[in-house]
Design a protein around this motif. Structure first.
Motif, PDB file in Angstrom:
ATOM      1  N   LYS A 107       0.925  -1.111   0.053  1.00 62.67           N
ATOM      2  CA  LYS A 107       0.067  -0.062   0.048  1.00 62.67           C
ATOM      3  C   LYS A 107       0.747   1.450   0.012  1.00 62.67           C
ATOM      4  N   ASP A 149      -6.605   4.299  -5.077  1.00 59.92           N
ATOM      5  CA  ASP A 149      -7.371   4.121  -3.862  1.00 59.92           C
ATOM      6  C   ASP A 149      -7.856   5.522  -3.517  1.00 59.92           C
ATOM      7  N   ARG A 191     -12.304  -1.919 -14.979  1.00 58.72           N
ATOM      8  CA  ARG A 191     -11.411  -1.620 -13.707  1.00 58.72           C
ATOM      9  C   ARG A 191     -12.246  -0.557 -12.687  1.00 58.72           C
ATOM     10  N   GLN A 230     -22.215   5.442   2.474  1.00 57.73           N
ATOM     11  CA  GLN A 230     -21.431   6.495   2.918  1.00 57.73           C
ATOM     12  C   GLN A 230     -20.356   6.763   2.008  1.00 57.73           C
ATOM     13  N   LEU A 232     -19.813   8.947  -1.894  1.00 54.24           N
ATOM     14  CA  LEU A 232     -20.125   8.909  -3.171  1.00 54.24           C
ATOM     15  C   LEU A 232     -18.870   9.129  -4.015  1.00 54.24           C
ATOM     16  N   GLY A 233     -17.665   8.179  -3.681  1.00 58.24           N
ATOM     17  CA  GLY A 233     -16.555   8.290  -4.845  1.00 58.24           C
ATOM     18  C   GLY A 233     -16.549   7.201  -5.495  1.00 58.24           C
ATOM     19  N   ASN A 234     -15.241   6.718  -5.986  1.00 56.27           N
ATOM     20  CA  ASN A 234     -15.341   5.691  -6.793  1.00 56.27           C
ATOM     21  C   ASN A 234     -16.140   4.461  -6.540  1.00 56.27           C
ATOM     22  N   VAL A 235     -15.796   3.840  -5.289  1.00 57.55           N
ATOM     23  CA  VAL A 235     -16.344   2.841  -4.771  1.00 57.55           C
ATOM     24  C   VAL A 235     -17.820   2.843  -4.251  1.00 57.55           C
ATOM     25  N   GLY A 236     -18.164   4.060  -3.705  1.00 60.67           N
ATOM     26  CA  GLY A 236     -19.475   4.052  -3.227  1.00 60.67           C
ATOM     27  C   GLY A 236     -20.342   4.558  -4.457  1.00 60.67           C
ATOM     28  N   GLU A 255     -22.073  12.195   2.097  1.00 63.48           N
ATOM     29  CA  GLU A 255     -20.714  12.628   1.440  1.00 63.48           C
ATOM     30  C   GLU A 255     -19.937  13.622   2.626  1.00 63.48           C
ATOM     31  N   ARG A 275     -24.758  17.212  -7.043  1.00 56.05           N
ATOM     32  CA  ARG A 275     -23.490  17.631  -5.959  1.00 56.05           C
ATOM     33  C   ARG A 275     -22.571  18.028  -7.247  1.00 56.05           C
ATOM     34  N   LEU A 309     -14.095   6.016   4.341  1.00 56.19           N
ATOM     35  CA  LEU A 309     -12.642   5.962   5.254  1.00 56.19           C
ATOM     36  C   LEU A 309     -12.901   5.116   6.435  1.00 56.19           C
ATOM     37  N   ALA A 329     -17.545  -1.429   2.277  1.00 56.49           N
ATOM     38  CA  ALA A 329     -16.837  -1.256   0.946  1.00 56.49           C
ATOM     39  C   ALA A 329     -15.503  -0.524   1.127  1.00 56.49           C
ATOM     40  N   ASN A 356     -14.271  -5.872  -0.463  1.00 54.28           N
ATOM     41  CA  ASN A 356     -13.821  -4.741  -1.815  1.00 54.28           C
ATOM     42  C   ASN A 356     -12.744  -5.225  -2.492  1.00 54.28           C
ATOM     43  N   GLY A 359     -11.568  -4.670  -6.852  1.00 57.27           N
ATOM     44  CA  GLY A 359     -10.500  -3.698  -7.600  1.00 57.27           C
ATOM     45  C   GLY A 359      -9.177  -4.496  -7.662  1.00 57.27           C
TER      46      GLY A 359
HETATM   47  P1  NAD Z   1     -12.768   8.207  -3.356  1.00 62.81           P
HETATM   48  O1  NAD Z   1     -11.648   9.191  -3.212  1.00 62.81           O
HETATM   49  O2  NAD Z   1     -12.985   8.119  -4.954  1.00 62.81           O
HETATM   50  O3  NAD Z   1     -13.924   8.438  -2.530  1.00 62.81           O
HETATM   51  C1  NAD Z   1     -14.300   8.673  -1.383  1.00 62.81           C
HETATM   52  C2  NAD Z   1     -15.515   9.526  -1.149  1.00 62.81           C
HETATM   53  O4  NAD Z   1     -15.774   9.394   0.440  1.00 62.81           O
HETATM   54  C3  NAD Z   1     -15.092  11.081  -1.601  1.00 62.81           C
HETATM   55  O5  NAD Z   1     -16.130  11.248  -2.404  1.00 62.81           O
HETATM   56  C4  NAD Z   1     -15.292  11.801  -0.107  1.00 62.81           C
HETATM   57  O6  NAD Z   1     -15.459  12.860  -0.388  1.00 62.81           O
HETATM   58  C5  NAD Z   1     -16.140  10.718   0.588  1.00 62.81           C
HETATM   59  N1  NAD Z   1     -16.012  11.078   2.066  1.00 62.81           N
HETATM   60  C6  NAD Z   1     -14.722  11.324   2.680  1.00 62.81           C
HETATM   61  N2  NAD Z   1     -15.283  11.420   4.016  1.00 62.81           N
HETATM   62  C7  NAD Z   1     -16.562  11.017   4.162  1.00 62.81           C
HETATM   63  C8  NAD Z   1     -17.200  11.022   5.095  1.00 62.81           C
HETATM   64  N3  NAD Z   1     -16.936  11.159   6.566  1.00 62.81           N
HETATM   65  N4  NAD Z   1     -18.841  10.858   4.929  1.00 62.81           N
HETATM   66  C9  NAD Z   1     -19.209  10.822   3.783  1.00 62.81           C
HETATM   67  N5  NAD Z   1     -18.375  10.807   2.489  1.00 62.81           N
HETATM   68  C10 NAD Z   1     -16.823  10.840   2.894  1.00 62.81           C
HETATM   69  O7  NAD Z   1     -12.033   6.682  -2.801  1.00 62.81           O
HETATM   70  P2  NAD Z   1     -12.391   5.367  -3.261  1.00 62.81           P
HETATM   71  O8  NAD Z   1     -11.451   5.072  -4.079  1.00 62.81           O
HETATM   72  O9  NAD Z   1     -13.787   5.346  -3.468  1.00 62.81           O
HETATM   73  O10 NAD Z   1     -12.218   4.594  -1.765  1.00 62.81           O
HETATM   74  C11 NAD Z   1     -13.255   4.480  -0.702  1.00 62.81           C
HETATM   75  C12 NAD Z   1     -12.803   3.530   0.305  1.00 62.81           C
HETATM   76  O11 NAD Z   1     -12.688   2.267  -0.598  1.00 62.81           O
HETATM   77  C13 NAD Z   1     -11.387   3.473   1.012  1.00 62.81           C
HETATM   78  O12 NAD Z   1     -11.602   2.850   2.082  1.00 62.81           O
HETATM   79  C14 NAD Z   1     -10.513   2.770   0.062  1.00 62.81           C
HETATM   80  O13 NAD Z   1      -9.230   2.265   0.695  1.00 62.81           O
HETATM   81  C15 NAD Z   1     -11.534   1.321  -0.356  1.00 62.81           C
HETATM   82  N6  NAD Z   1     -11.255   1.086  -1.460  1.00 62.81           N
HETATM   83  C16 NAD Z   1     -10.970   1.378  -2.741  1.00 62.81           C
HETATM   84  C17 NAD Z   1     -10.594   0.657  -3.796  1.00 62.81           C
HETATM   85  C18 NAD Z   1     -10.744   1.220  -5.063  1.00 62.81           C
HETATM   86  O14 NAD Z   1     -10.470   0.330  -6.004  1.00 62.81           O
HETATM   87  N7  NAD Z   1     -10.705   2.447  -5.531  1.00 62.81           N
HETATM   88  C19 NAD Z   1     -10.332  -0.826  -3.602  1.00 62.81           C
HETATM   89  C20 NAD Z   1     -10.446  -1.172  -2.428  1.00 62.81           C
HETATM   90  C21 NAD Z   1     -10.939  -0.572  -1.517  1.00 62.81           C
END
Ligand code: NAD
Length: 472
Positions: A107, A149, A191, A230, A232-236, A255, A275, A309, A329, A356, A359
């Motif tokens: 990581k 990530d 991906r 909780q 709305l980024g990539n995973v959510g 968010e 948003r 997070l 997630a 999760n 990925g």
């Molecule tokens: P990202 O940056 O695309 O999205 C995260 C979102 O969460 C952002 O939109 C951010 O504004 C929002 N956020 C932050 N704090 C918040 C809160 N307190 N309440 C609500 N929303 C909040 O990140 P991601 O890639 O979606 O990763 C999210 C989680 O998934 C992390 O824990 C990461 O380690 C895990 N993850 C990601 C991947 C991947 O392929 N991207 C794979 C496995 C695990």
């Protein structure tokens, strides 16, 4: 929230120890599996757009080389610290083992809030970070392969592969030094949404298990389930979208600026665009606003999906959680205290390091594509379509009946890259779910699904060590 002095790595160790009791491995092997093999902490300067100099703090951790390369994302967040990166690298080892991806865990993290830097500054940071990794042999298709990530995505991965390739002229496999790249730079189709799709496949499989659903008092199947997400980024975003497409109802979204709820269901894309246009998730038509994003965790729903997070559910708010199932997630959204409370309350926690894993599974497919230098489906797509046409033609002739156009299209279609990626991911998540559930079922003393997942992971990593006989 009592997260200030909290050690995420200790929490991972605690979960590991809890599970290790259910395995037969000697202490030395267990200690080796748990330890982080290499920690690289670095500092480098950044010249900001205003001319000032800032020192950037960054990390790369290789938790295990029982299989190589090491694999794991790179996080850009203000909260990044060594303990967190070590914890996330450990989770990667266990995650890869569970889904049979032949990598060790790794990581990376850069301690910046990416929203406070221009694109040019972020590019300079990413390229310099890559150069630092190259200097110490902490990146390469056969040694250590980063991915996106929290706070990073395809753009950052494109900068990494470009920097790496420029510094390794003639290295034919250089595209395999990082995954999560744009398709034009050697990425694989599917991906981007892979982690969210994996979360969906995993939870769908759990929802299809009558004995589990009976335990939590829900009907089987995903349709009609009330979901809160909780983050709305990539995973959510993708997780919410796949649930909505499968007929579930998204009743809450959060968010960092707040949360919204509607028992009638929220349209994920409409909320996303709202948003984007207004800069906030709040004030969405027909929805109720909540000032604190944490309020989402206590909303009335069937499945709660933290996708932001770590440490968001702890001993303080776990008693207020109303969901029957929690799908992790994000990595590490629950503290061990929360785990204990939720297990006592009969809430099923579907653990991060398996849920999760979509990925890293699709990252594995991307890496294989890079090493083989050929797109999935390129060789066989047309052959299969021609063959299917022949078979269907014969069936129609023999039966004297015509197959309807829509069905025909489906039957004749040869698999594209994205079809194969989705299918490989679906198979991976279904198999992993059953492996973990069987472990849990076969040992009634195992208290929860997380412990069962750790047992599966420990056994797989330990077998590799034992078979390698690498203890000198
Ligand atoms: P990202 O940056 O695309 O999205 C995260 C979102 O969460 C952002 O939109 C951010 O504004 C929002 N956020 C932050 N704090 C918040 C809160 N307190 N309440 C609500 N929303 C909040 O990140 P991601 O890639 O979606 O990763 C999210 C989680 O998934 C992390 O824990 C990461 O380690 C895990 N993850 C990601 C991947 C991947 O392929 N991207 C794979 C496995 C695990």
């Amino acid at each position: 929230m009592s997260v200030k002095n909290y050690s995420f790595f200790s929490a991972v160790e605690k979960s590991f120890d809890k599970a290790a009791k259910f395995t037969k491995w000697e202490r030395g092997i267990l200690e080796q599996i748990k330890a982080c093999n290499a920690v690289y902490q670095m500092r480098f300067p950044l010249k900001r757009d205003d001319g000032s100099i800032e020192v950037i703090e960054a990390y790369r951790v290789q938790h295990s080389q029982h299989k190589t390369p090491c694999k794991g994302g790179i996080r850009f967040a203000a909260e990044v610290n060594q303990d967190e990166v070590m914890a996330l690298a450990s989770l990667m080892t266990y995650k890869c083992a569970i889904v049979n991806v032949p990598f060790g865990g790794g990581k990376g993290g850069i301690k910046i809030n990416p929203r406070k830097y221009s694109a040019y500054e972020l590019e300079k940071i990413t390229r310099r970070y890559t150069a630092e990794l190259i200097k110490k042999n902490f990146i390469g298709p056969g040694t250590d392969v980063p991915a996106p990530d929290y706070g990073t995505g395809e753009r950052e991965m494109a900068w990494i592969v470009d920097t790496y390739s420029a510094m390794h002229p003639g290295e034919i496999d250089s595209a395999g030094c990082v995954t999560g790249k744009p398709v034009s730079q050697g990425g694989v189709r599917g991906r981007r949404e892979a982690t969210g799709l994996g979360v969906f496949f995993g939870l769908r499989e759990v929802c299809n298990m009558p004995e589990i659903m009976k335990k939590v008092g829900l009907t089987t199947g995903v349709e009609g389930k009330r979901i809160v997400v909780q983050g709305l980024g990539n995973v959510g975003y993708h997780t919410a979208k796949f649930f909505q497409d499968a007929g579930a109802k998204i009743v809450g979204l959060a968010e960092y600026e707040g949360a919204i709820a509607s028992q009638d269901g929220l349209d994920v894309d409409e909320v996303f665009n709202h948003r984007k246009n207004t800069g906030s998730i709040l004030n969405f038509k027909g929805a109720t606003d909540f000032k604190y994003n944490m309020d989402a965790l206590e909303m009335e729903c069937d499945i709660l999906i933290p996708a932001a997070l770590e440490n968001v559910i702890d001993g303080d708010n776990a008693p207020q959680v109303k969901a029957k199932i929690i799908g992790e997630a994000a990595n590490g959204p629950l503290t061990p205290e929360a785990d204990e409370i939720l297990a006592k309350r009969g809430i099923i926690v579907v653990p991060d390091m398996y849920l999760n894993a979509g990925g890293v599974t699709v990252s594995y497919f991307e890496w294989l594509k890079n090493l083989s230098h050929v797109r999935y489906g390129r060789m066989e797509k047309r052959f299969n379509e021609n063959l299917n046409t022949q078979i269907l033609g014969q069936i129609e002739t023999l039966t004297g009946k015509k197959v309807a156009d829509r069905e025909k299209e489906y039957i004749l279609h040869g698999a594209d890259e994205v079809d194969l990626v989705y299918s490989g991911l679906e198979e991976t998540m279904i198999t992993a779910t059953h492996e973990i559930m069987n472990e849990w079922k076969n040992n009634p003393d195992i208290p929860d699904m997380r412990t069962a997942a750790y047992v599966v992971a420990i056994n797989k990593v330990a077998i590799t060590y034992a078979e390698l006989g690498i203890f000198p």
